[in-house]
Design an enzyme around this catalytic site. Structure first.
Site, PDB file in Angstrom:
ATOM      1  N   LYS A   1     -23.165  83.146  51.366  1.00 48.42           N
ATOM      2  CA  LYS A   1     -21.799  83.676  51.458  1.00 48.42           C
ATOM      3  C   LYS A   1     -21.805  84.972  52.258  1.00 48.42           C
ATOM      4  O   LYS A   1     -20.946  85.198  53.120  1.00 48.42           O
ATOM      5  CB  LYS A   1     -21.232  83.914  50.052  1.00 48.42           C
ATOM      6  CG  LYS A   1     -20.928  82.614  49.308  1.00 48.42           C
ATOM      7  CD  LYS A   1     -20.581  82.842  47.834  1.00 48.42           C
ATOM      8  CE  LYS A   1     -20.365  81.504  47.132  1.00 48.42           C
ATOM      9  NZ  LYS A   1     -20.081  81.631  45.693  1.00 48.42           N
TER      10      LYS A   1
ATOM     11  N   GLN B   1     -20.261  86.044  41.176  1.00 47.08           N
ATOM     12  CA  GLN B   1     -20.954  84.752  41.153  1.00 47.08           C
ATOM     13  C   GLN B   1     -21.180  84.300  39.707  1.00 47.08           C
ATOM     14  O   GLN B   1     -21.620  85.078  38.859  1.00 47.08           O
ATOM     15  CB  GLN B   1     -22.292  84.877  41.903  1.00 47.08           C
ATOM     16  CG  GLN B   1     -23.054  83.580  42.073  1.00 47.08           C
ATOM     17  CD  GLN B   1     -22.344  82.545  42.953  1.00 47.08           C
ATOM     18  OE1 GLN B   1     -21.569  82.889  43.845  1.00 47.08           O
ATOM     19  NE2 GLN B   1     -22.600  81.289  42.687  1.00 47.08           N
TER      20      GLN B   1
ATOM     21  N   ASP C   1     -11.893  83.767  44.655  1.00 49.64           N
ATOM     22  CA  ASP C   1     -12.326  82.528  43.997  1.00 49.64           C
ATOM     23  C   ASP C   1     -11.132  81.756  43.427  1.00 49.64           C
ATOM     24  O   ASP C   1     -11.265  80.586  43.065  1.00 49.64           O
ATOM     25  CB  ASP C   1     -13.267  82.856  42.823  1.00 49.64           C
ATOM     26  CG  ASP C   1     -14.735  82.651  43.170  1.00 49.64           C
ATOM     27  OD1 ASP C   1     -15.025  81.755  43.973  1.00 49.64           O
ATOM     28  OD2 ASP C   1     -15.568  83.384  42.610  1.00 49.64           O
TER      29      ASP C   1
HETATM   30  N1  GUN Z   1     -20.809  79.258  40.820  1.00 49.77           N
HETATM   31  C1  GUN Z   1     -20.752  77.971  41.226  1.00 49.77           C
HETATM   32  N2  GUN Z   1     -19.665  77.778  42.018  1.00 49.77           N
HETATM   33  C2  GUN Z   1     -19.050  78.974  42.117  1.00 49.77           C
HETATM   34  C3  GUN Z   1     -17.889  79.417  42.816  1.00 49.77           C
HETATM   35  O1  GUN Z   1     -17.193  78.667  43.504  1.00 49.77           O
HETATM   36  N3  GUN Z   1     -17.595  80.729  42.682  1.00 49.77           N
HETATM   37  C4  GUN Z   1     -18.338  81.569  41.918  1.00 49.77           C
HETATM   38  N4  GUN Z   1     -17.957  82.837  41.829  1.00 49.77           N
HETATM   39  N5  GUN Z   1     -19.414  81.199  41.263  1.00 49.77           N
HETATM   40  C5  GUN Z   1     -19.771  79.910  41.369  1.00 49.77           C
END
Ligand code: GUN
Length: 280
Positions: A50, A94, A117
């Site tokens: 990311k 995350q 998100d």
């Molecule tokens: N963990 C697995 N998928 C995601 C996501 O789309 N966003 C976040 N913040 N954590 C994750």
């Protein structure tokens, strides 16, 4: 039938290039803060991807790594600092968080306008009521793949396998908003294979490696595999048995190289959307 393979990597590259062009045209630099707590190896990989993708698109990305034993109050203080920072347009914490931290409380602490998100209850509610603001990245990426394939959504029988807050539930809401006839199946669903066979569009998001078998697929169906599972032998597989399902599907996403790259591209898009809206 042998399925057309949906190249998520290529489609995501196009979207990332479009986001980068948009960023270049802005009179400011959008900022993204990614917070990761602890050293979960999968999270570390996602967070690095990311961060790199954001920088490549011209977004000012900062990854904040906190130790696994970080007290919840310190994490909340960090989020408050990011909420107040005018240079930060997007905040992503995350998941999963360590068990001593209340995940819902952390998500609720994020400024909804910076919640790239789309997990904050205000953004969840906006999507549920048909007025989406910031939409969760993985289901948003799946919708873009479906549009790219050209599959007719209005009236189509769509089955979402899995009901998580991150994928299954928002996925169902997006498909419904596109006028599909949506079924959400889960671990208590009776005769899952029969439900799947009826679907013209099947979205698998169960987290169970290769659970969907070839004879669960209706002839010519579009199959989107959200799963990323590491097998004991090191292989990376989806929630769909790719070789079997590709024999019957009309189009199918591979793992890796299907949905995963789209999630990151949509995160970048959400960050720029949030930045433009905040700074308007
Ligand atoms: N963990 C697995 N998928 C995601 C996501 O789309 N966003 C976040 N913040 N954590 C994750």
């Amino acid at each position: 039938m042998t399925a057309r393979i949906i190249d998520g990597k290529a489609i995501a590259a196009e979207l990332r290039a479009a986001v980068a062009a948009r960023v270049a045209s802005l009179p400011f630099t959008p900022g993204l803060a990614v917070v990761v707590v602890g050293d979960d190896p999968a999270s570390a990989v996602y967070v690095r991807s990311k961060d790199r993708a954001a920088r490549e698109a011209g977004i000012a990305a900062h990854t904040i790594r906190l130790p696994g034993d970080t007290p919840e109050v310190l994490l909340l203080a960090e989020i408050a600092r990011l909420n107040a920072d005018p240079d930060v347009d997007g905040i992503l914490v995350q998941l999963p968080l360590p068990p001593h931290i209340d995940t819902d409380g952390v998500i609720e602490a994020i400024d909804p306008a910076k919640d790239v998100d789309g997990f904050h209850p205000l953004n969840v509610g906006a999507l549920a009521s048909g007025h989406p603001a910031l939409v969760p990245c993985t289901p948003a990426g799946v919708m873009k793949l479906l549009h790219h394939v050209g599959v007719q959504l209005a009236g189509a029988r769509a089955l979402v396998l899995g009901r998580s807050s991150i994928v299954g539930r928002p996925m169902a809401r997006l498909l419904l908003a596109a006028d599909a006839t949506v079924t959400v199946a889960h671990r208590s669903t009776r005769d899952l294979p029969a439900e799947c066979r009826r679907a013209e569009i099947l979205i698998a998001a169960t987290g169970r490696p290769e659970m969907v078998r070839g004879d669960w697929i209706g002839e010519g169906a579009t199959v989107i595999d959200v799963g990323i599972n590491r097998l004991p032998d090191g292989r990376l597989v989806g929630d769909v048995n790719f070789a079997e399902c590709a024999e019957r599907a009309g189009a199918i996403t591979p793992v890796p190289g299907g949905v995963g790259p789209m999630t990151i591209a949509c995160l970048l898009e959400n960050t720029v959307d949030a930045a433009v809206r905040r700074r308007a």
